[in-house]
Motif scaffolding. Structure first.
Motif, PDB file in Angstrom:
ATOM      1  N   GLY A  31       0.776  -1.233   0.000  1.00  0.00           N
ATOM      2  CA  GLY A  31       0.000   0.000   0.000  1.00  0.00           C
ATOM      3  C   GLY A  31       0.804   1.278   0.000  1.00  0.00           C
ATOM      4  N   LEU A  32       2.109   1.210   0.235  1.00  0.00           N
ATOM      5  CA  LEU A  32       2.912   2.417   0.390  1.00  0.00           C
ATOM      6  C   LEU A  32       3.329   2.977  -0.965  1.00  0.00           C
ATOM      7  CD1 LEU A  32       4.288   4.339   2.403  1.00  0.00           C
ATOM      8  CD2 LEU A  32       6.278   2.808   2.376  1.00  0.00           C
ATOM      9  N   VAL A  33       3.089   4.282  -1.163  1.00  0.00           N
ATOM     10  CA  VAL A  33       3.500   4.992  -2.371  1.00  0.00           C
ATOM     11  C   VAL A  33       4.075   6.338  -1.949  1.00  0.00           C
ATOM     12  CG1 VAL A  33       2.863   5.724  -4.689  1.00  0.00           C
ATOM     13  CG2 VAL A  33       1.480   3.996  -3.525  1.00  0.00           C
ATOM     14  N   ILE A  34       5.234   6.696  -2.488  1.00  0.00           N
ATOM     15  CA  ILE A  34       5.857   7.991  -2.231  1.00  0.00           C
ATOM     16  C   ILE A  34       6.053   8.679  -3.572  1.00  0.00           C
ATOM     17  CG2 ILE A  34       7.743   9.205  -1.073  1.00  0.00           C
ATOM     18  CD1 ILE A  34       8.422   6.640   0.385  1.00  0.00           C
ATOM     19  N   ALA A  35       5.662   9.939  -3.676  1.00  0.00           N
ATOM     20  CA  ALA A  35       5.747  10.621  -4.962  1.00  0.00           C
ATOM     21  C   ALA A  35       5.820  12.124  -4.768  1.00  0.00           C
ATOM     22  CB  ALA A  35       4.540  10.264  -5.836  1.00  0.00           C
ATOM     23  N   HIS A  36       6.390  12.789  -5.757  1.00  0.00           N
ATOM     24  CA  HIS A  36       6.336  14.248  -5.820  1.00  0.00           C
ATOM     25  C   HIS A  36       5.014  14.666  -6.468  1.00  0.00           C
ATOM     26  CE1 HIS A  36      10.797  13.862  -5.443  1.00  0.00           C
ATOM     27  NE2 HIS A  36      10.636  14.964  -4.738  1.00  0.00           N
ATOM     28  N   GLY A  37       4.429  15.730  -5.964  1.00  0.00           N
ATOM     29  CA  GLY A  37       3.150  16.156  -6.505  1.00  0.00           C
ATOM     30  C   GLY A  37       2.823  17.587  -6.162  1.00  0.00           C
ATOM     31  N   TYR A  42       4.439  13.588  -1.291  1.00  0.00           N
ATOM     32  CA  TYR A  42       3.187  13.057  -0.760  1.00  0.00           C
ATOM     33  C   TYR A  42       3.321  11.548  -0.582  1.00  0.00           C
ATOM     34  CZ  TYR A  42       1.232  17.599  -1.973  1.00  0.00           C
ATOM     35  OH  TYR A  42       0.980  18.947  -2.056  1.00  0.00           O
ATOM     36  N   VAL A  43       2.604  11.038   0.416  1.00  0.00           N
ATOM     37  CA  VAL A  43       2.656   9.613   0.738  1.00  0.00           C
ATOM     38  C   VAL A  43       1.242   9.061   0.791  1.00  0.00           C
ATOM     39  CG1 VAL A  43       3.242   7.910   2.502  1.00  0.00           C
ATOM     40  CG2 VAL A  43       4.839   9.750   1.990  1.00  0.00           C
ATOM     41  N   SER A  44       1.067   7.860   0.248  1.00  0.00           N
ATOM     42  CA  SER A  44      -0.190   7.126   0.395  1.00  0.00           C
ATOM     43  C   SER A  44       0.110   5.799   1.075  1.00  0.00           C
ATOM     44  CB  SER A  44      -0.836   6.872  -0.974  1.00  0.00           C
ATOM     45  OG  SER A  44      -1.990   6.055  -0.846  1.00  0.00           O
ATOM     46  N   GLY A  45      -0.734   5.427   2.020  1.00  0.00           N
ATOM     47  CA  GLY A  45      -0.570   4.154   2.704  1.00  0.00           C
ATOM     48  C   GLY A  45      -1.561   3.099   2.265  1.00  0.00           C
ATOM     49  N   TRP A 105      -1.256  11.956   1.770  1.00  0.00           N
ATOM     50  CA  TRP A 105      -0.878  12.814   2.890  1.00  0.00           C
ATOM     51  C   TRP A 105       0.302  13.682   2.467  1.00  0.00           C
ATOM     52  CZ3 TRP A 105      -3.181  13.739   7.443  1.00  0.00           C
ATOM     53  CH2 TRP A 105      -2.451  14.372   8.448  1.00  0.00           C
ATOM     54  N   GLY A 106       0.154  15.007   2.616  1.00  0.00           N
ATOM     55  CA  GLY A 106       1.279  15.894   2.364  1.00  0.00           C
ATOM     56  C   GLY A 106       2.317  15.723   3.455  1.00  0.00           C
ATOM     57  N   THR A 107       3.542  15.369   3.089  1.00  0.00           N
ATOM     58  CA  THR A 107       4.492  14.943   4.114  1.00  0.00           C
ATOM     59  C   THR A 107       5.786  15.742   4.167  1.00  0.00           C
ATOM     60  OG1 THR A 107       5.626  13.000   4.999  1.00  0.00           O
ATOM     61  CG2 THR A 107       5.500  13.164   2.624  1.00  0.00           C
TER      62      THR A 107
END
Length: 811
Positions: A459-465, A479-482, A489-491
């Protein structure tokens, strides 16, 4: 400073008739770092104007933890080394072995007399390095394809020397069976023209093309070689020990330009050969499918032929044809289905349509329109490997805006990304969504990294956005998605390099700056909800990038960069941080939770979480559990079948999903495409309902699409049978066009310079107007025109060809 990171490694890039094909990465990793000039000024992309605002959680690191991490931080300075680039290779998963090559660039022959490569080795995850150049006799190693690691045996390594070409002497390779402790020098009877290719499963089997176009094979890990064929243009391993290659007895380069190559196959290491097709440009193999691009007659658009049985039989893919101003591109593929991009008609449109195939790669259905595909050959299409069925990409709106979309069912339905809850939209935004920066932004230098996901970090995704109406030109945030992209989530503010460790239990990030040094790293144990900052050095460095062992099970991260030395000469630096001594507690059962993937928590319990016909429940780490998964961690999942619903079906070929209804409607232009179906024997393969179950879908019972009038037989006519005397259900293609360039299997490259670029060029046989063409490393220029020199009647396999040569059209 201007660092560019590019994932390569076991990435395999195949270009088909101006049509690109990309494969995914595997286990081992190679990372190349190069120095560039410092002091770049900021441009408009570096401002925060118009960006969405959010507050990220930061927690100070206690003095005790700071001291603890410092005691397990190891810095290596490569003093006195004037290498222009460093190539770092992880040798296997769990071995702790890293090999580093320092290489120089010098064009003169004197370079070979006095130059040498420095080889360093670490067996403790980069905590210390030792100069082992003597093991290879200080021989200069090829900078472009000098190091390869075996996919099946992490102990096997090959170094390819870069020696001057002579008529009497061949090249030299160094082979290691013990992860670089010792090397054996092997004198070759030829000079390699490219990287030596490992077999996908057995690294004892090697293949390579020589500078004089010979195909050479080794069955004993390079100790002995035999030339199995002359005049070879390209090759690739197929299923088992099958080897495909294109060749010509008249000279490879000219034959490739004229479409005079022969496609052959050997299944016994060159003892016998089977000719699959004549008069081809080139070929490509991905996901068990053998693709060919065919111009069936002079001036006609290109079409694709596909074989799913290793080239025994071919069938025509039911896709819109591509003129010389268009191209095809396989975005992703496996044994179940293919994602195919077909460029939109017209010059420099920068968008097209994504089609998804059936499980044979033959019948295709429309999936997404206005898919962005830039003129520089860059697509933002991304496979989210941490959750089944999820893909990200960008579309080009009619007003010129670029917006991100995501699918959770392998292209069945696309939707915009949700805005993160902790991010405020810009005041000027009318539609507020999250938009992900992909290959276009990475290629232009806006982001230092592409979106990141790993199969072991569920489920983990890390990306620029950026958040707003569309992708912003300002500096992107992280941003991160779990949950695989459903929520975000803005991180972290601003661009970063990032990496996933401990199977997702730990993520690390370092700020990416163009013009200043860094001295700290950020880390999070709760999927980016909150970060702690660790100052790893008192002597800042210019960052080149991060490097971690493949497989995400490690808790070691290596930070590579350089700093000015005492004499103001750059010195390479490697800093390795071991987080295992900070997170000392092993996770137990109380730290895990059962998580239903693809659940919205509001649906019918019977169908909630159903995707492609079944549910998946994972055992995954709680966000607030500060413990380590460890190397023994294995992803645990349970699967249950679901009843069939409308979501389990895609529109049949010739139908499309109208945006205002869930019904599959017949495409208006389908009448013009029916002839190919009638005469190529595909009629019986088409369903009479307008729907087809998505490949790989495992639903049971439930909805069955209603039967409709047999549209296809009606369109073909009463007197035309599914297989007429003119049909060619199984035929070898006449003219194909593909380029194959694979880096070493099991190796992923992280490149700070433009080490691998898919470039575009444009050719037109008649009007000489632009038409997209792609090449990899500029090894081959693929031409849409052919001559008739190989056939007195001007026909190749029954297809009419052009009367004159196209040599004068080659730019």
């Amino acid at each position: 400073m201007n660092w560019t990171l590019l994932v390569l490694g076991s990435v395999c890039i195949l270009v088909l008739g101006g049509d690109a094909f990309v494969r995914g990465k595997r286990n081992a990793r190679t990372v190349t770092f190069s120095r560039t000039a410092r002091g770049h000024s900021r441009d408009r992309r570096d401002t925060w104007s118009g960006q969405a605002q959010f507050t990220a959680c930061k927690s100070p690191l206690s003095p005790k933890d700071q001291a603890l991490l410092l005691s397990h931080t190891h810095e290596t300075g490569f003093h006195g080394d004037d290498g222009s680039s460093f190539t770092l290779t992880w040798d296997g998963d769990g071995t702790g072995v890293i090999l580093v090559l320092s290489t120089l660039s010098a064009p003169s022959d004197s370079f070979y007399e006095g130059g040498s490569t420095r080889l360093y080795r670490s067996d403790d995850y980069g905590k210390s390095f030792h100069d082992v150049s003597h093991a290879i006799n200080n021989t200069f190693i090829n900078k472009e394809f000098g190091i390869s690691a075996g996919p099946g045996n992490p102990q096997q390594v090959i170094l390819t020397a870069n020696l001057p070409f002579t008529e009497t002497q061949g090249g030299v390779i160094f082979t290691s069976m013990d992860a670089g402790v010792t090397f054996r020098s092997v004198q070759l009877p030829f000079h390699p023209a490219q990287a030596i290719q490992f077999h996908y499963q057995d690294p004892q089997y090697l293949a390579v093309i020589s500078i004089d176009d010979g195909l050479w094979l080794s069955q004993d890990f390079g100790n002995s070689w035999s030339e199995v064929h002359e005049g070879v243009h390209t090759f690739t391993w197929g299923s088992g020990i099958t080897l495909f290659f294109s060749s010509s007895p008249k000279g490879t380069v000219e034959a490739a330009r004229r479409g005079e190559l022969i496609l052959r196959r050997t299944q016994d290491f060159g003892k016998t050969f089977t000719t699959i097709a004549n008069n081809i440009f080139s070929f490509g193999y991905i996901g068990g499918f053998l693709f060919t691009s065919v111009m069936e007659k002079l001036g006609s658009p290109r079409v694709i032929y596909v074989s799913s049985d290793q080239g025994d039989h071919f069938k025509k893919a039911q896709l819109p044809s591509a003129t010389t101003e268009q191209f095809y591109s396989v975005l992703d593929g496996d044994e179940d289905m293919i994602f195919m991009h077909v460029d939109n008609p017209g010059e420099d449109t920068y968008f097209g349509t994504i089609y998804t195939s059936d499980d044979r790669g033959i019948l295709y259905s429309k999936s997404l329109e206005r898919h962005l595909f830039g003129g520089e050959g860059k697509s933002d299409f991304t496979n989210v490997t941490s959750l089944r069925g999820v893909y990200l990409t960008n579309i080009l709106e009619e007003d010129g805006r670029i917006r991100s979309v995501i699918t959770f069912d392998r292209g069945g339905r696309w939707r915009f990304l949700k805005k993160p809850e902790n991010v405020n939209c810009p005041e000027t935004s009318k539609k507020c969504n999250l938009h992900i920066h992909g290959e276009h932004s990475h290629f232009s230098g806006i982001t230092p990294m592409l979106p990141l996901s790993e199969p072991t970090a569920i489920g983990l995704v890390i990306a620029h956005g950026s958040v707003g109406d569309s992708i912003s030109a300002a500096r992107p945030d992280v941003y991160v998605s779990g949950d695989g992209g459903y929520t975000w989530w803005g991180t972290l503010r601003g661009p970063h390099h990032y990496s996933i460790l401990d199977s997702g239990g730990l993520i690390v990030a370092v700020e990416a700056h163009r013009d200043r040094q860094i001295s700290s790293i950020k880390f999070s144990t709760d999927e980016g909800q909150c970060w702690k900052i660790f100052n790893f050095t008192d002597h800042p460095i210019f960052l080149a990038g991060l490097a971690s062992e493949p497989g995400t099970k490690t808790m070691n991260i290596s930070i590579f960069g350089y700093r000015p030395d005492d004499d103001d000469q750059p010195m390479w630096v490697a800093v390795t941080i071991d987080f295992e001594h900070l997170l000392t507690r092993e996770c137990d059962e109380q730290d895990y939770v059962q998580w239903l993937a693809h659940s919205d928590y509001d649906s019918d319990p019977e169908t909630d979480g159903c995707l492609l016909g079944y549910k998946e429940t994972f055992r995954r780490l709680k966000k607030l559990s500060a413990c380590r998964n460890g190397r023994g961690y294995v992803v645990s999942r349970q699967q249950r079948p679901c009843p069939c619903t409308r979501e389990d079906y895609m529109c049949e070929y010739g139908f499309y999903h109208h945006e205002n209804t869930s019904e599959c409607l017949l495409q208006p232009d389908f009448l013009n495409q029916t002839k190919d179906i009638c005469f190529n024997g595909e009629l019986d393969d088409l369903q009479s309902s307008g729907y087809r179950k998505i490949p790989g879908d495992k639903c049971e019972g439930g909805l069955s699409p209603p039967k409709k009038e047999d549209v296809f037989r009606k369109l073909c006519g009463k007197d035309i049978s599914p297989i007429s005397s003119n049909s060619q259900t199984e035929r070898s293609p006449g003219m194909l066009a593909v380029i194959v360039v694979c880096t070493s299997v099991g190796v992923i490259g992280l490149v700070v310079t433009a080490a691998l670029i898919i470039t575009s060029r444009r050719i037109n046989c008649r009007q000489r107007s632009p038409a997209y063409r792609f090449s990899a490393l500029q090894l081959q220029e693929d031409d849409a025109c052919v001559s008739n020199e190989s056939s007195p009647n001007g026909k190749l396999n029954g297809f009419q060809v052009q009367e004159d040569s196209d040599d004068d059209l080659i730019e």
